[in-house]
Design a protein around this motif. Structure first.
Motif, PDB file in Angstrom:
ATOM      1  N   LYS A  81     -71.073  38.736-111.758  1.00 26.48           N
ATOM      2  CA  LYS A  81     -71.400  37.383-112.212  1.00 26.48           C
ATOM      3  C   LYS A  81     -70.751  37.060-113.552  1.00 26.48           C
ATOM      4  O   LYS A  81     -70.492  35.893-113.863  1.00 26.48           O
ATOM      5  N   HIS A  82     -70.558  38.079-114.381  1.00 24.41           N
ATOM      6  CA  HIS A  82     -69.977  37.861-115.724  1.00 24.41           C
ATOM      7  C   HIS A  82     -68.727  38.711-115.873  1.00 24.41           C
ATOM      8  O   HIS A  82     -68.618  39.542-116.758  1.00 24.41           O
ATOM      9  N   ARG A  83     -67.796  38.465-114.959  1.00 26.77           N
ATOM     10  CA  ARG A  83     -66.575  39.297-114.895  1.00 26.77           C
ATOM     11  C   ARG A  83     -65.795  39.277-116.205  1.00 26.77           C
ATOM     12  O   ARG A  83     -65.394  40.312-116.734  1.00 26.77           O
ATOM     13  N   LYS A  84     -65.599  38.069-116.756  1.00 25.57           N
ATOM     14  CA  LYS A  84     -64.783  37.950-117.971  1.00 25.57           C
ATOM     15  C   LYS A  84     -65.463  38.643-119.159  1.00 25.57           C
ATOM     16  O   LYS A  84     -64.814  39.360-119.932  1.00 25.57           O
ATOM     17  N   LEU A  95     -53.379  45.394-116.409  1.00 28.37           N
ATOM     18  CA  LEU A  95     -53.391  43.936-116.264  1.00 28.37           C
ATOM     19  C   LEU A  95     -54.669  43.489-115.547  1.00 28.37           C
ATOM     20  O   LEU A  95     -55.293  42.505-115.931  1.00 28.37           O
ATOM     21  N   ILE A  96     -55.047  44.240-114.509  1.00 26.45           N
ATOM     22  CA  ILE A  96     -56.226  43.852-113.730  1.00 26.45           C
ATOM     23  C   ILE A  96     -57.517  44.017-114.536  1.00 26.45           C
ATOM     24  O   ILE A  96     -58.437  43.208-114.413  1.00 26.45           O
ATOM     25  N   VAL A  97     -57.595  45.043-115.379  1.00 32.40           N
ATOM     26  CA  VAL A  97     -58.840  45.227-116.146  1.00 32.40           C
ATOM     27  C   VAL A  97     -58.934  44.247-117.322  1.00 32.40           C
ATOM     28  O   VAL A  97     -60.008  44.062-117.888  1.00 32.40           O
ATOM     29  N   ALA A  98     -57.821  43.599-117.665  1.00 32.44           N
ATOM     30  CA  ALA A  98     -57.854  42.596-118.742  1.00 32.44           C
ATOM     31  C   ALA A  98     -58.556  41.326-118.233  1.00 32.44           C
ATOM     32  O   ALA A  98     -58.580  41.072-117.029  1.00 32.44           O
ATOM     33  N   PRO A  99     -59.128  40.550-119.160  1.00 37.76           N
ATOM     34  CA  PRO A  99     -59.878  39.357-118.719  1.00 37.76           C
ATOM     35  C   PRO A  99     -58.975  38.192-118.302  1.00 37.76           C
ATOM     36  O   PRO A  99     -59.039  37.098-118.878  1.00 37.76           O
TER      37      PRO A  99
END
Lengths: 311, 365
Positions: A69-72, B209-213
């Motif tokens: 839900k809070h991926r970022k 890259l994928i683990v970055a927001p």
């Protein structure tokens, strides 16, 4: 505060269950060790925490928030040092760290400041305009760490960062982890080297076949096998040693024959040291030294799973 | 902002790769120079034509009679000699029998030019001269009399066609290969684009890259834009070198030519990423791209001049782009350019849409 919570985490690849109903918490300020042999499910768990893989079942919370839900938010607070080098050899040291830190929303003077700080931490400040293609393996590893810490993550995940590196670099990385931890980072450290985990981790989970077998501090884990001991006998040559004959001695559970050291895992309560030494003498095997060790994590794993960590 | 960061990183890594630089800049420049020199004679359009004889008949009250007399006098300097005809039917017969290169009939409405279809070069020369005469007369007398019209009568098929002003500009070898090598180099950029995503996996940076927001779409778009920008830069350098060092003709519509080429870069990049995403390994992707490159190059006018690009040959992107650019340069014709732009953009968007869908379904990059 709980930095990480895994609740019933499961990952299936077809019929194969890589991670099986794992429930764990990691508190702020811990160096949490994930110890297990290759294929135990350590990396798969790490990949789910960092968002590289989706879980089949279960929930992961970072700083109390569900990562789906809070991926970022979750990603902003995680840094990862992958097992393999993950840097661009055609970008300079500075450009590498700046590029990855920039993806976390850092801009302007703050970006410059934190990149410089990360390079300072890994001792590459004077190499900031160099291309890593010309670096030694150790220097590349340091850059690999700098790329993961420049955005100051609350949770730093290090996935087997010492695989295939020289002892000097290995010591550098372990020292860095301790320093980062003192500076406030919570760290998850995966390894199949029990010596490393014993040295740096404040709490440890031993995993095998996708399941957490046991979890606790080093002392708590060793208490699981207090009835066992290790006898290490250094010899001139291992030529005439027959494992089957030693295993016949009362209390001996297993034996590992290295080139010059014979490691015998035995029952703590049975005094069989004289008989073991007698075997060596009667077979004219020259003994250099004898050492009796209390149980370690290797033994814990052996006792709980019936096999060695590096099998 | 992340898209810009990724695009800049993409441009830097491409620009610092010596192999890419050689194939994107060095090779086309070398090929333009080499082919432009080797095929110098093949592209010469000069043909020696002997004296040409034309019969003419003038109806009474022809308004431009005086001007046409002057024109005939001038034409004799160019070895085109006019003779007064006695009888129209007899004159046409003589043209048909190749005794004369053409027959011209003048009346108050304009000029009727009859030519023998078997003698196209002479006929075309006379037709071109008449065209010029008609144009000049129209300009001089536009306010006084009706516009003159030149009607060409084809003796073979016996029909009348209205001619248009014919451009006598033709590309030299250096002009032609400047265009064809540039478009070929751009299409070969597909080979780099297939690695846009897989290269990140190979370097292990895909996980970072994928683990970055940031989203996968941001990563993807950053890479596409970076690739389009750097390849645009490469072909612009090739154009500048060919135009100012080799003196190649890129025409008066250079802005539109560049836009057509940018859409080709977009097409090449999209083709690369879709091949990269549907093939299971870089080895397979490379094999596919080699086949595509060989087929498109062989069945195109890249190394030789194709006189007629139609039917299945037009399905080759190199052909539709080459034709569009040559039409812009030598015929001032925007219609083929418009078609090429639309084709490039539509096909590219389709490829990108499929790639984005595949990427979205996949775990990781």
């Amino acid at each position: 505060m709980k930095v990480l919570e895994m609740k019933g985490l499961t990952k299936k690849f077809g019929d194969f269950i890589a991670v099986d109903n794992v429930t764990l918490t990691v508190a702020e300020g811990e160096i949490f060790g994930f110890l297990g042999p290759n294929g135990a499910g350590k990396s798969t768990s790490i990949h789910m925490i960092s968002g590289l893989l989706r879980s089949t079942f279960g929930q992961i919370n970072i700083l109390g928030k569900d990562i789906v839900k809070h991926r970022k938010f979750a990603k902003m607070n995680i840094g990862i040092v992958p097992q393999d080098l993950a840097i661009y050899e055609d970008l300079t040291v500075y450009e590498n760290v700046k590029f990855f830190a920039g993806l976390y929303g850092l801009r302007g003077s703050r970006l410059k400041e934190q990149v410089a700080e990360a390079l300072e931490f890994v001792g590459l400040s004077d190499k900031h305009n160099s291309y890593p293609i010309n670096f030694s393996g150790g220097m590349k590893r340091r850059l690999n760490i700098a790329c993961a810490i420049a955005h100051r993550p609350k949770l730093l995940i290090m996935d087997e960062p010492t695989v295939g590196i020289d002892p000097q670099t290995r010591n550098y990385i372990l020292d860095s982890i301790k320093k980062l931890n003192k500076m406030g980072s919570t760290i998850i450290y995966t390894s199949h080297y029990m010596e490393e985990v014993e040295e740096i981790c404040t709490r440890i989970a031993i995993v095998d076949h996708g399941k957490v077998i046991v979890e606790g501090t080093k002392e708590q884990l060793q208490a699981v096998v207090t009835d066992k001991k290790d006898i290490w006998i250094e010899v001139k040559s291992n030529k005439n040693i027959r494992a089957q004959e030693i295993e016949k001695i009362k209390g001996v559970e297993s034996i590992q024959i290295d080139e010059r050291v014979i490691k015998i895992h035995s029952d703590m309560d049975i005094n069989n040291l004289n008989q073991i030494i007698q075997y060596f003498l009667s077979n004219e095997i020259e003994i250099r030294s004898v050492e009796e060790k209390s149980s370690n994590l290797e033994n814990v794993f052996l006792t709980l799973t019936g096999r060695n960590l590096r099998d | 902002m992340n898209i810009v960061s990724i695009a800049i990183k993409e441009m830097k890594t491409s620009f610092r790769n010596p192999t890419t630089l050689f194939f994107a800049l060095g090779l086309p420049v070398i090929l333009i120079l080499a082919l432009g020199t080797i095929f110098l004679d093949s592209f010469k359009s000069t043909i020696t034509i002997g004296d040409m004889k034309v019969l003419y008949m003038e109806q009474p009250n022809t308004p431009f009679s005086k001007e046409f007399q002057m024109f005939m006098n001038e034409a004799s300097n160019s070895k085109v000699f006019f003779e007064k005809a006695e009888n129209p039917e007899d004159s046409k017969k003589k043209v048909e029998q190749n005794s004369y290169d053409g027959y011209v009939e003048l009346n108050k409405h304009g000029i009727y030019f009859y030519q023998n279809d078997n003698k196209t070069i002479g006929g075309n020369v006379i037709q071109g001269m008449l065209n010029t005469f008609v144009d000049q007369s129209n300009l001089a007398n536009s306010a006084k009399v009706d516009q003159l019209v030149l009607m060409t009568m084809d003796m073979k098929d016996d029909y009348i066609k209205e001619t248009t002003i014919y451009s006598n500009k033709q590309p030299r070898a250096i002009d032609y290969f400047s265009v064809s090598m540039t478009t070929m180099m751009i299409l070969f950029g597909t080979a780099n684009a297939i690695h846009l995503i897989s290269e990140e996996r190979k370097r292990n940076t895909a996980d970072r890259l994928i683990v970055a927001p940031i989203t996968k779409l941001e990563i993807f778009l950053g890479k596409i834009f970076g690739s389009v920008f750097i390849n645009t830069f490469y072909f612009l350098v090739v154009i500048v070198i060919s135009k100012y060092i080799f003196n190649a003709n890129w025409g008066a519509n250079l802005g539109v030519v560049i836009f057509v080429l940018i859409t080709e870069v977009f097409l090449a990049t999209s083709l690369g990423v879709i091949i990269g995403s549907i093939t299971k390994s870089a080895k397979v992707a490379n094999s596919v791209i080699q086949v595509v490159a060989i087929v498109t190059t062989i069945f195109s006018g890249t190394f030789y001049k194709m006189e007629d690009i139609s039917g299945v040959f037009y399905l080759n992107p190199l052909n539709w782009v080459n034709e569009a650019i040559l039409d812009l340069i030598y015929a001032n014709d925007f219609s083929t350019a418009t078609l090429a732009i639309v084709l490039n953009i539509v096909v590219s968007l389709l490829f990108l849409l499929v790639t984005i869908t595949l990427l979205h379904r996949r775990e990781g990059l």
